[in-house]
Enzyme design. Structure first.
Site, short mmCIF file in Angstrom:
data_model
loop_
_atom_site.label_atom_id
_atom_site.label_comp_id
_atom_site.label_asym_id
_atom_site.label_seq_id
_atom_site.Cartn_x
_atom_site.Cartn_y
_atom_site.Cartn_z
N TRP A 136 1.03 -1.20 -0.10
CA TRP A 136 0.05 0.05 -0.02
C TRP A 136 1.01 1.10 -0.15
O TRP A 136 1.76 1.39 0.88
CB TRP A 136 -0.81 -0.10 1.15
CG TRP A 136 -1.90 1.01 1.38
CD1 TRP A 136 -2.75 1.65 0.51
CD2 TRP A 136 -2.22 1.89 2.63
NE1 TRP A 136 -3.40 2.83 0.79
CE2 TRP A 136 -3.02 2.93 2.15
CE3 TRP A 136 -1.47 1.93 3.77
CZ2 TRP A 136 -3.47 3.80 3.18
CZ3 TRP A 136 -1.86 3.13 4.72
CH2 TRP A 136 -3.00 3.81 4.36
N ASP A 217 -0.29 -5.21 9.68
CA ASP A 217 -1.30 -3.93 9.29
C ASP A 217 -2.61 -5.15 8.87
O ASP A 217 -2.64 -5.65 8.09
CB ASP A 217 -0.83 -3.37 8.04
CG ASP A 217 -1.75 -2.28 7.52
OD1 ASP A 217 -3.03 -2.18 7.94
OD2 ASP A 217 -1.57 -1.66 6.64
N LYS A 253 -13.17 -0.86 6.54
CA LYS A 253 -13.83 -1.83 5.39
C LYS A 253 -14.71 -2.94 5.96
O LYS A 253 -15.76 -2.89 5.58
CB LYS A 253 -12.68 -2.51 4.77
CG LYS A 253 -12.22 -1.56 3.30
CD LYS A 253 -11.65 -0.29 3.60
CE LYS A 253 -10.03 -1.05 4.19
NZ LYS A 253 -9.23 0.59 4.27
#
Ligand code: PLA
Length: 407
Positions: A136, A217, A253
């Protein structure tokens, strides 16, 4: 006169590689435009989704007149922190029972990573962090700006469109002892390629033998497989061995709380005493940055996680989102097969999570945006969560045209 401005020399910055895609999309007046850039879930109708269980929790909060808007403590809402640790480490985690975990509420996944990074830069002895290549895009900036030196480890092999496991082991094996290693807990972004359980076990052994510090993460727990427990498997494996680690959690999310900015940073330590001293220092990181976190989103999460019924309702809605994404993978794969689009597209159904790393190059992406008004990041990543049965044929046409007409 511009030259009289004290800011006259400011150079215009480029748009963000991911969020800038939405900026460009918003400027496009075509009725057919499609945004597959940012990872944001859309319904079959192409609409953003607020989960029913979230609406229900919000109603309860609004109706409860005993609730006030006082500041939260620096570390956030206590219930939220406890429940978040349970969610990622498991309800029966010995680390939690032994009080070896400290959890602080932060501003979604990004804020949790940043607070962890600032803490490490101030207090950890080895200021090198290894992040996967690719990863990312914000990781490089978050860790670099916090003062860590950012290095990459091999992760993705474009030739096989799979994990470069040998390369990963070599690079982590050669990392200076004590280095921090950023690991995507599941649903690796942007590749959609995760290690198998056996590979995780080998990574764990190597990292522990070299004293490398894992920083997980976890932005997609429940989104990869539809199971919250399965998607936390990698993290739990590292906690089960009694070693230390950090974990950044996001509810953007999996609970659809994107703009509420709800997340948590947990640090698993060797002893309860170390954990409590770590927490005291985390407070010194947070206080001058934003003082204390916002109350609304964390209250929604705590309301849902502490009520068995609401928790169950959440898992059903979460599974439905994960399943819809998986079904879009199959539909896109079938649509490309039906068109006889050159190349092997099986990675679309093999990859996991929100994104497909298509293998399309920058020119092909630019072509699809210009000719088909389809927006995606220039590395060829598409957000499967932004697709619907109606838009799959459009995307398949665009990919077919890009592959056959643009080299
Ligand atoms: N970590 C990873 C691996 C992510 O993909 C994202 C979000 C985050 C952390 C941070 O999310 P949060 O701060 O909103 O909790 N990645 C998105 C959005 C979905 C973005 O770039 O901000 C993406 O499109 O890649």
């Amino acid at each position: 006169m511009e030259s009289s401005s004290v800011f006259a020399n400011i150079v215009r910055a480029p748009e963000d590689p991911i969020l800038g895609v939405t900026v460009a999309y918003n400027k496009d007046s075509s009725p057919h435009k499609l945004n597959l850039g940012v990872g944001a879930y859309r319904t079959e109708e192409g609409k953003p989704l607020v989960l029913n269980v979230v609406r229900r929790a919000e109603q309860m909060l609004v109706n409860d007149s005993s609730r006030v808007k006082e500041y939260l403590p620096i570390v956030g809402l206590a219930d939220f922190n406890k429940l978040s640790a349970k969610l990622i480490f498991g309800a029966d985690s010995p680390a939690i029972q032994e009080n070896r975990v400290t959890t602080v509420q932060c501003l979604s996944g990004t804020g949790s990573l940043r607070v962890g990074a600032e803490f490490l830069a101030r207090h950890y002895h080895q200021l090198v962090i290894y992040i996967p290549n690719p990863t990312w895009g914000n990781h490089t900036k978050i860790f670099g700006l916090a003062g860590l030196s950012v290095k990459a480890y091999r992760y993705y092999d474009p030739a096989t469109r799979g994990l470069d496991f040998q390369g990963l082991l070599e690079d982590l094996g050669a990392a200076p002892s004590g280095s921090i290693v950023l690991l995507h807990a599941c649903a690796h972004n942007p590749t959609g390629v995760d290690p198998t359980i056996e590979q995780w076990e080998q990574i764990r052994q190597l990292m522990r033998s070299k004293g490398l510090l894992p920083f997980f993460d976890s932005a997609y727990q429940g989104f990869a497989s539809g199971s919250l427990d399965a998607d936390a498997g990698s993290v739990r494996m590292f906690v089960a061995d009694g070693g230390e680690c950090l974990a950044a959690q996001s509810y953007a999310k999996n609970m659809g709380l994107y703009g509420e900015r709800v997340g948590a940073l947990s640090m698993v330590c060797k002893t309860a005493d170390v954990a409590s001293r770590v927490e005291s220092q985390l407070k010194l990181v947070i206080r001058p940055m934003y003082s204390n976190p916002p109350i609304h989103g964390a209250s929604i999460v705590a309301t849902i996680l502490k009520d068995r019924d609401m928790y169950n309702e959440w898992t059903v809605e979460l599974k439905a989102m994960a399943d819809r994404i998986i079904s879009m993978r199959q539909k896109l794969f079938d649509a490309l097969s039906a068109r006889g689009t050159p190349g092997d597209w099986s990675h679309i159904i093999k990859q996991i999570g929100m994104f497909t790393f298509t293998g399309l190059n920058t020119e092909q992406v630019a072509f699809m945006t210009k000719e088909y008004h389809i927006y995606m990041t220039s590395d060829g990543r598409i957000s499967m969560a932004g697709l619907s049965s109606r838009t799959v044929p459009l995307l398949a046409d665009a990919i077919h045209a890009a592959v056959t007409r643009v080299g």
